[in-house]
Each structure stands twice: as structure tokens, then as C-alpha cells.
Write a protein that holds these residues in place. Sequence first.
Motif, short mmCIF file in Angstrom:
data_model
loop_
_atom_site.label_atom_id
_atom_site.label_comp_id
_atom_site.label_asym_id
_atom_site.label_seq_id
_atom_site.Cartn_x
_atom_site.Cartn_y
_atom_site.Cartn_z
N LEU A 188 0.93 -1.42 0.04
CA LEU A 188 0.15 0.22 0.01
C LEU A 188 0.83 1.29 -0.09
CD1 LEU A 188 -2.73 1.30 -0.03
CD2 LEU A 188 -2.74 1.03 2.71
N ILE A 189 1.78 1.28 0.74
CA ILE A 189 2.85 2.44 0.91
C ILE A 189 3.58 2.53 -0.68
CG2 ILE A 189 4.88 3.30 1.78
CD1 ILE A 189 2.65 3.59 3.96
N GLU A 190 4.03 1.35 -0.88
CA GLU A 190 4.70 1.42 -2.31
C GLU A 190 3.81 1.98 -3.44
OE1 GLU A 190 6.18 0.25 -6.36
OE2 GLU A 190 4.46 -0.42 -5.05
N ARG A 191 2.50 1.61 -3.32
CA ARG A 191 1.45 2.09 -4.27
C ARG A 191 1.24 3.48 -4.12
NH1 ARG A 191 -4.29 2.01 -4.70
NH2 ARG A 191 -4.54 0.76 -2.78
N HIS A 192 1.18 3.94 -2.98
CA HIS A 192 1.10 5.48 -2.86
C HIS A 192 2.14 6.41 -3.06
CE1 HIS A 192 1.33 9.17 -0.30
NE2 HIS A 192 0.23 9.23 -0.56
N LYS A 198 3.61 9.62 -10.12
CA LYS A 198 2.64 9.74 -11.35
C LYS A 198 2.19 11.33 -11.28
CE LYS A 198 3.42 5.96 -13.45
NZ LYS A 198 4.01 5.88 -14.96
N GLN A 199 1.61 11.69 -10.21
CA GLN A 199 0.99 13.06 -10.14
C GLN A 199 2.12 14.14 -10.42
OE1 GLN A 199 -0.51 12.72 -5.95
NE2 GLN A 199 -2.30 12.36 -6.75
N ARG A 200 3.29 13.76 -9.93
CA ARG A 200 4.23 14.89 -10.32
C ARG A 200 4.48 14.94 -11.91
NH1 ARG A 200 6.98 13.24 -5.18
NH2 ARG A 200 8.08 11.79 -6.39
N ALA A 227 -2.33 9.25 -21.33
CA ALA A 227 -1.73 7.74 -21.01
C ALA A 227 -1.31 7.88 -19.54
CB ALA A 227 -0.62 7.42 -21.88
N LEU A 228 -0.71 8.77 -19.15
CA LEU A 228 -0.17 8.92 -17.82
C LEU A 228 -1.61 8.85 -16.74
CD1 LEU A 228 2.63 11.47 -17.60
CD2 LEU A 228 2.67 9.23 -16.69
N LYS A 229 -2.45 9.71 -17.03
CA LYS A 229 -3.71 9.63 -16.29
C LYS A 229 -4.34 8.33 -16.12
CE LYS A 229 -4.78 14.71 -16.47
NZ LYS A 229 -5.61 15.75 -17.00
N ALA A 230 -4.23 7.55 -17.03
CA ALA A 230 -4.98 6.41 -17.16
C ALA A 230 -4.23 5.45 -16.30
CB ALA A 230 -4.82 5.54 -18.65
N LEU A 232 -2.53 6.44 -13.76
CA LEU A 232 -2.58 7.15 -12.26
C LEU A 232 -4.22 6.62 -11.90
CD1 LEU A 232 -1.81 8.81 -10.11
CD2 LEU A 232 -2.75 10.80 -11.32
N ASP A 233 -5.06 6.52 -12.62
CA ASP A 233 -6.47 5.94 -12.51
C ASP A 233 -6.22 4.61 -11.99
OD1 ASP A 233 -7.69 8.41 -12.83
OD2 ASP A 233 -8.44 7.77 -14.78
N ALA A 234 -5.45 3.62 -12.80
CA ALA A 234 -5.21 2.37 -12.36
C ALA A 234 -4.57 2.00 -11.03
CB ALA A 234 -4.38 1.70 -13.48
N LEU A 235 -3.74 2.88 -10.59
CA LEU A 235 -3.10 2.76 -9.44
C LEU A 235 -3.96 3.24 -8.24
CD1 LEU A 235 0.31 4.51 -10.20
CD2 LEU A 235 -0.02 2.00 -9.61
N ARG A 236 -4.96 4.12 -8.47
CA ARG A 236 -5.94 4.55 -7.58
C ARG A 236 -6.91 3.66 -7.33
NH1 ARG A 236 -6.33 10.69 -9.72
NH2 ARG A 236 -4.95 11.75 -8.04
N GLU A 237 -7.13 2.72 -8.20
CA GLU A 237 -8.59 1.75 -8.18
C GLU A 237 -8.29 1.05 -6.92
OE1 GLU A 237 -8.33 -0.34 -11.68
OE2 GLU A 237 -9.15 1.27 -12.92
N THR A 238 -9.24 0.66 -6.25
CA THR A 238 -9.22 -0.05 -4.93
C THR A 238 -9.29 -1.56 -4.97
OG1 THR A 238 -11.14 0.17 -4.36
CG2 THR A 238 -9.77 1.56 -3.35
N THR A 239 -9.70 -1.88 -6.42
CA THR A 239 -9.66 -3.46 -6.76
C THR A 239 -8.92 -3.67 -7.88
OG1 THR A 239 -11.60 -3.28 -7.92
CG2 THR A 239 -12.05 -3.80 -5.91
N ILE A 240 -8.27 -4.72 -8.09
CA ILE A 240 -7.27 -5.16 -9.20
C ILE A 240 -8.14 -5.08 -10.29
CG2 ILE A 240 -5.76 -6.68 -10.15
CD1 ILE A 240 -4.97 -7.60 -7.16
N GLU A 241 -9.34 -5.55 -10.28
CA GLU A 241 -10.19 -5.57 -11.64
C GLU A 241 -10.54 -4.19 -11.98
OE1 GLU A 241 -10.61 -7.40 -8.72
OE2 GLU A 241 -10.23 -9.43 -9.20
#
Length: 247
Positions: A188-192, A198-200, A227-230, A232-241
Motif C-alpha cells: 500500500l505504501i509503495e502504491r501510494h 505519477k501525479q508529479r 496515458a499517464l492519467k490512465a 494514475l487511475d489504475a493505481l488509484r483503483e481499490t480493486t485489481i479488476e
Amino acid sequence: MTEQTGHPALIDYPERARVGRVVPKNRIMVSGAPGRRVRDQLTTQVARITWQYKLAQESLNLKGSKAVPEIQIFRVALKPAGVSDDLPVEVLKCIDRAIGFPLIFELISSREDGARRDAIRVAATYKRPSEADASKWVVDDYFATDWLPADTVRAPLPVALDLPRLYEQLLRELLPIEARPDESMAALIERHSRITAKQRECQRLEARIQREKQFNRKVELNRQLRALKAELDALRETTIEGKEQHG
């Protein structure tokens, strides 16, 4: 009269875990071995440091581990110079280096110490023994609540099977992202950290797009930004699916 809401990271710790012992700042300076700048910050920004609670097997009847033998709650009363929306990260790191246990900080702004308001915020880092040297501790970024009114209602201590899981629950309340199912604290820390990076990247690319004059080049930069925002969205998802997304 409206009922005041609490904050899940501000915990009503049990009285049996109370220590209430002032920790001399010179002890922190000796054990934490800070440089001159951080020593000055401890002097000018910190009024006092109190070891407020000790969450351990004898106080909570929860078993510890090598990584989390106990959890200590430190209350750091700040002088007016230390009361800011910016977290005093270097001061907290110095205290973390001086104390060989996982810590949760309660930062205090008090009129008694000359501040303009009575307020509190909770802060912590994910602290664990180094894999390379078990005598040393690893700390990551610090996470914190906003400043809260000093009389904010405190939440009950989370229910946990042992101290390591209690520590993770306390930390999760401070993180700005939700954990995925079965996601470890380290993951979780690594994903954050990846989200922050990615935000930077997005911010830098947006600035380049604003400066770019050539149409074709701007089109390409916008494609890269999408592509970067996509990602970022994938990293923010709370489920892998990707069925649920937060942030």
C-alpha cells in the motif's frame, strides 16, 4: 446544537495504556543525532514531548512481534513557530530515530504554549526494522490528518488480533488512499509512492503543454498525458479488476 463528528485516526486510547511521561528534548537530540538545523527546529518549534501511551501486551493483552513489539503514542506540543499546515517532518524523523519502536504522533497546538488556537493532528510513518540491519529502523513518507479542533471526538481503539495488525489499522486511517483486498501495508505504501510520482509527472507534462507552441507537438504531449492519467487511475483503483475507484 450540532453534534461534533470525530476522526477515525484520532483514537481514544485506554487509560490502562497511559504513560504520561515527559521525554527530555536533549535525550532525543543525543539518540536521534540530528544536525544543527534539526536541533534548532527542536528548540524553536517544540515546547515538549510526552510519551503519552504504550500499546503493548501488558496493557492491551495483544501479542507483539519482532517488528512491532509495542506501539508508542508520542504527544508533541508545538510552539507557535512550529504550528503550520506543513508537517515538521525532520523533527518527527529525529524522534523516530531516537525511539526504537513504532510511533504514532499527536501534534498539539495550544493557547497555553502561545498558539492562536487549540488544535490537534495525528501523524506517523510506516516504521519497521531494516532487512539489512535489524538494529536500524526504516521510515517512509509521513502521513497526517489536517489540524482538528482540540475537542474533536476520539474514535474507539480498533479491534485487532495482535499489535502488528493494530499498527497497520492505525496507519491506514492516515493514508489518503484505500487499501485493496489483501494488500499488505508495504504494498500500500509503495502504491501510494507510485501515485505521488505519477501525479508529479502529470503536473510537469501539463506545464510543458501550456508552454508548447507547436500544434503537432502539443497533440503528442496531450496523448502522453492521457496515458499517464490512465496509469494514475489504475493505481488509484481499490480493486485489481478496476470495478471501484477512489480519489
